[in-house]
Motif scaffolding. Sequence first.
Motif, PDB file in Angstrom:
ATOM      1  N   ASP A  30       0.812  -1.221   0.000  1.00 37.39           N
ATOM      2  CA  ASP A  30       0.000   0.000   0.000  1.00 37.39           C
ATOM      3  C   ASP A  30       0.847   1.273   0.000  1.00 37.39           C
ATOM      4  OD1 ASP A  30      -1.127  -0.102   3.500  1.00 37.39           O
ATOM      5  OD2 ASP A  30       0.874  -0.033   2.600  1.00 37.39           O
ATOM      6  N   HIS A  31       2.170   1.116  -0.191  1.00 41.59           N
ATOM      7  CA  HIS A  31       3.039   2.275  -0.396  1.00 41.59           C
ATOM      8  C   HIS A  31       3.371   2.477  -1.871  1.00 41.59           C
ATOM      9  CE1 HIS A  31       4.830   2.476   3.950  1.00 41.59           C
ATOM     10  NE2 HIS A  31       3.508   2.452   3.933  1.00 41.59           N
ATOM     11  N   GLN A  39       2.804  -5.174 -24.245  1.00 45.49           N
ATOM     12  CA  GLN A  39       3.745  -5.109 -25.348  1.00 45.49           C
ATOM     13  C   GLN A  39       3.354  -6.123 -26.401  1.00 45.49           C
ATOM     14  OE1 GLN A  39       7.892  -5.442 -24.246  1.00 45.49           O
ATOM     15  NE2 GLN A  39       8.518  -4.384 -26.108  1.00 45.49           N
ATOM     16  N   ALA A  40       3.047  -5.621 -27.570  1.00 46.05           N
ATOM     17  CA  ALA A  40       2.716  -6.478 -28.702  1.00 46.05           C
ATOM     18  C   ALA A  40       3.995  -6.731 -29.507  1.00 46.05           C
ATOM     19  CB  ALA A  40       1.662  -5.806 -29.568  1.00 46.05           C
ATOM     20  N   PRO A  41       4.031  -7.808 -30.278  1.00 44.69           N
ATOM     21  CA  PRO A  41       5.223  -8.115 -31.070  1.00 44.69           C
ATOM     22  C   PRO A  41       5.611  -6.941 -31.972  1.00 44.69           C
ATOM     23  CG  PRO A  41       3.742  -9.975 -31.065  1.00 44.69           C
ATOM     24  CD  PRO A  41       3.003  -8.852 -30.403  1.00 44.69           C
ATOM     25  N   GLY A  42       6.880  -6.567 -31.921  1.00 45.81           N
ATOM     26  CA  GLY A  42       7.373  -5.492 -32.767  1.00 45.81           C
ATOM     27  C   GLY A  42       7.018  -4.098 -32.316  1.00 45.81           C
ATOM     28  N   LYS A  43       6.379  -3.982 -31.146  1.00 42.83           N
ATOM     29  CA  LYS A  43       5.971  -2.660 -30.658  1.00 42.83           C
ATOM     30  C   LYS A  43       6.618  -2.378 -29.307  1.00 42.83           C
ATOM     31  CE  LYS A  43       1.528  -2.377 -33.054  1.00 42.83           C
ATOM     32  NZ  LYS A  43       0.078  -2.080 -32.899  1.00 42.83           N
ATOM     33  N   GLU A  44       6.649  -1.105 -28.966  1.00 44.71           N
ATOM     34  CA  GLU A  44       7.176  -0.723 -27.666  1.00 44.71           C
ATOM     35  C   GLU A  44       6.166  -1.041 -26.564  1.00 44.71           C
ATOM     36  OE1 GLU A  44      10.034   3.043 -29.003  1.00 44.71           O
ATOM     37  OE2 GLU A  44       8.355   3.340 -27.635  1.00 44.71           O
ATOM     38  N   ARG A  45       6.701  -1.179 -25.366  1.00 41.04           N
ATOM     39  CA  ARG A  45       5.830  -1.380 -24.214  1.00 41.04           C
ATOM     40  C   ARG A  45       5.048  -0.097 -23.960  1.00 41.04           C
ATOM     41  NH1 ARG A  45       8.199  -4.610 -19.149  1.00 41.04           N
ATOM     42  NH2 ARG A  45       8.710  -5.898 -20.949  1.00 41.04           N
ATOM     43  N   GLU A  46       3.741  -0.241 -23.741  1.00 41.29           N
ATOM     44  CA  GLU A  46       2.899   0.931 -23.538  1.00 41.29           C
ATOM     45  C   GLU A  46       2.097   0.804 -22.249  1.00 41.29           C
ATOM     46  OE1 GLU A  46      -0.230   1.536 -26.357  1.00 41.29           O
ATOM     47  OE2 GLU A  46      -0.869  -0.564 -26.337  1.00 41.29           O
ATOM     48  N   GLY A  47       1.839   1.943 -21.646  1.00 38.34           N
ATOM     49  CA  GLY A  47       1.026   1.961 -20.446  1.00 38.34           C
ATOM     50  C   GLY A  47      -0.430   1.739 -20.771  1.00 38.34           C
ATOM     51  N   VAL A  48      -1.086   0.923 -19.979  1.00 41.03           N
ATOM     52  CA  VAL A  48      -2.499   0.620 -20.141  1.00 41.03           C
ATOM     53  C   VAL A  48      -3.314   1.332 -19.068  1.00 41.03           C
ATOM     54  CG1 VAL A  48      -4.230  -1.201 -20.103  1.00 41.03           C
ATOM     55  CG2 VAL A  48      -2.007  -1.607 -21.200  1.00 41.03           C
ATOM     56  N   SER A  49      -2.871   1.188 -17.817  1.00 38.10           N
ATOM     57  CA  SER A  49      -3.595   1.791 -16.706  1.00 38.10           C
ATOM     58  C   SER A  49      -2.685   1.821 -15.494  1.00 38.10           C
ATOM     59  CB  SER A  49      -4.862   0.986 -16.398  1.00 38.10           C
ATOM     60  OG  SER A  49      -5.604   1.598 -15.353  1.00 38.10           O
ATOM     61  N   CYS A  50      -2.987   2.709 -14.561  1.00 36.00           N
ATOM     62  CA  CYS A  50      -2.229   2.751 -13.321  1.00 36.00           C
ATOM     63  C   CYS A  50      -3.141   3.201 -12.191  1.00 36.00           C
ATOM     64  CB  CYS A  50      -1.007   3.654 -13.428  1.00 36.00           C
ATOM     65  SG  CYS A  50      -1.365   5.355 -13.848  1.00 36.00           S
ATOM     66  N   ILE A  51      -2.741   2.829 -10.974  1.00 30.90           N
ATOM     67  CA  ILE A  51      -3.549   3.149  -9.803  1.00 30.90           C
ATOM     68  C   ILE A  51      -2.616   3.524  -8.671  1.00 30.90           C
ATOM     69  CG2 ILE A  51      -3.657   0.705  -9.112  1.00 30.90           C
ATOM     70  CD1 ILE A  51      -6.564   1.277  -8.149  1.00 30.90           C
ATOM     71  N   SER A  52      -2.975   4.557  -7.927  1.00 29.93           N
ATOM     72  CA  SER A  52      -2.141   5.051  -6.841  1.00 29.93           C
ATOM     73  C   SER A  52      -2.200   4.092  -5.654  1.00 29.93           C
ATOM     74  CB  SER A  52      -2.612   6.442  -6.422  1.00 29.93           C
ATOM     75  OG  SER A  52      -3.951   6.400  -5.971  1.00 29.93           O
ATOM     76  N   PRO A  53      -1.329   4.273  -4.661  1.00 37.84           N
ATOM     77  CA  PRO A  53      -1.241   3.306  -3.557  1.00 37.84           C
ATOM     78  C   PRO A  53      -2.547   3.046  -2.831  1.00 37.84           C
ATOM     79  CG  PRO A  53       0.690   4.707  -3.555  1.00 37.84           C
ATOM     80  CD  PRO A  53      -0.232   5.245  -4.620  1.00 37.84           C
ATOM     81  N   ILE A  70      -9.281  -0.817 -13.707  1.00 33.11           N
ATOM     82  CA  ILE A  70      -8.245  -1.241 -12.775  1.00 33.11           C
ATOM     83  C   ILE A  70      -8.773  -1.104 -11.355  1.00 33.11           C
ATOM     84  CG2 ILE A  70      -7.169   1.041 -12.557  1.00 33.11           C
ATOM     85  CD1 ILE A  70      -4.422  -0.369 -12.541  1.00 33.11           C
ATOM     86  N   SER A  71      -8.369  -2.031 -10.489  1.00 33.63           N
ATOM     87  CA  SER A  71      -8.747  -1.952  -9.085  1.00 33.63           C
ATOM     88  C   SER A  71      -7.665  -2.631  -8.257  1.00 33.63           C
ATOM     89  CB  SER A  71     -10.108  -2.604  -8.838  1.00 33.63           C
ATOM     90  OG  SER A  71     -10.081  -3.977  -9.177  1.00 33.63           O
ATOM     91  N   ARG A  72      -7.670  -2.362  -6.975  1.00 35.68           N
ATOM     92  CA  ARG A  72      -6.690  -3.008  -6.111  1.00 35.68           C
ATOM     93  C   ARG A  72      -7.339  -3.384  -4.792  1.00 35.68           C
ATOM     94  NH1 ARG A  72      -1.750   0.689  -5.550  1.00 35.68           N
ATOM     95  NH2 ARG A  72      -1.121  -0.786  -3.910  1.00 35.68           N
ATOM     96  N   ASP A  73      -6.825  -4.475  -4.222  1.00 36.94           N
ATOM     97  CA  ASP A  73      -7.268  -4.949  -2.917  1.00 36.94           C
ATOM     98  C   ASP A  73      -6.029  -4.961  -2.028  1.00 36.94           C
ATOM     99  OD1 ASP A  73      -8.068  -6.347  -0.663  1.00 36.94           O
ATOM    100  OD2 ASP A  73      -9.314  -7.747  -1.781  1.00 36.94           O
ATOM    101  N   ASN A  74      -5.883  -3.932  -1.222  1.00 38.44           N
ATOM    102  CA  ASN A  74      -4.670  -3.823  -0.413  1.00 38.44           C
ATOM    103  C   ASN A  74      -4.600  -4.885   0.681  1.00 38.44           C
ATOM    104  OD1 ASN A  74      -3.879  -1.719  -2.006  1.00 38.44           O
ATOM    105  ND2 ASN A  74      -3.999  -0.149  -0.419  1.00 38.44           N
TER     106      ASN A  74
END
Length: 122
Positions: A30-31, A39-53, A70-74
Motif C-alpha cells: 500500500d506504499h 507489449q505487442a510483437p514489434g511494438k514498444e511497451r505501452e502503459g495501459v492503466s495505473c492506480i495510486s497506492p 483497474i482496481s486493487r485490494d490492499n
Amino acid sequence: QVQLVESGGGLVQPGGSLRLSCATSGFTFDHYAIGWFRQAPGKEREGVSCISPRGYAINYADSVKGRFTISRDNAKNTVYLQMNSLSPEDTAVYYCAAGLRATMLPTLYNYWGQGTQVTVSS
C-alpha cells in the motif's frame, strides 16, 4: 524478495472479457502505485492503466478507456485489470509493475512481473 505474478491471460474471442490479476509480495504494497503495461510483437511497451497506492488516483490509456477497469485490494496485495469488449488490437503480453508514482511511464517503475499473454482472436 519482491515478486509480482500476473495471471488470467488467455485466448478470447473479439468482444469477450478477461480479468487479469497481479499478486504481489516482498514489499509494502500500500506504499506503491501499480501499473499495467502491454507489449505487442514489434511494438514498444505501452502503459495501459495505473492506480495510486490507496486507489484514489487512476489513469487509463485512451485506447482502453471505457473498456478496462483497474482496481486493487490492499488486504490481498493484489491488483486487477478487468478487460471488456476486447479486440484483436489488445493482443499483447500484459505486465504489472510497482513504483512510487502512478504514472504511465514504464521507466519509473521499480519492480516488474513476468507477464501474461492475452490473445484476442476468432
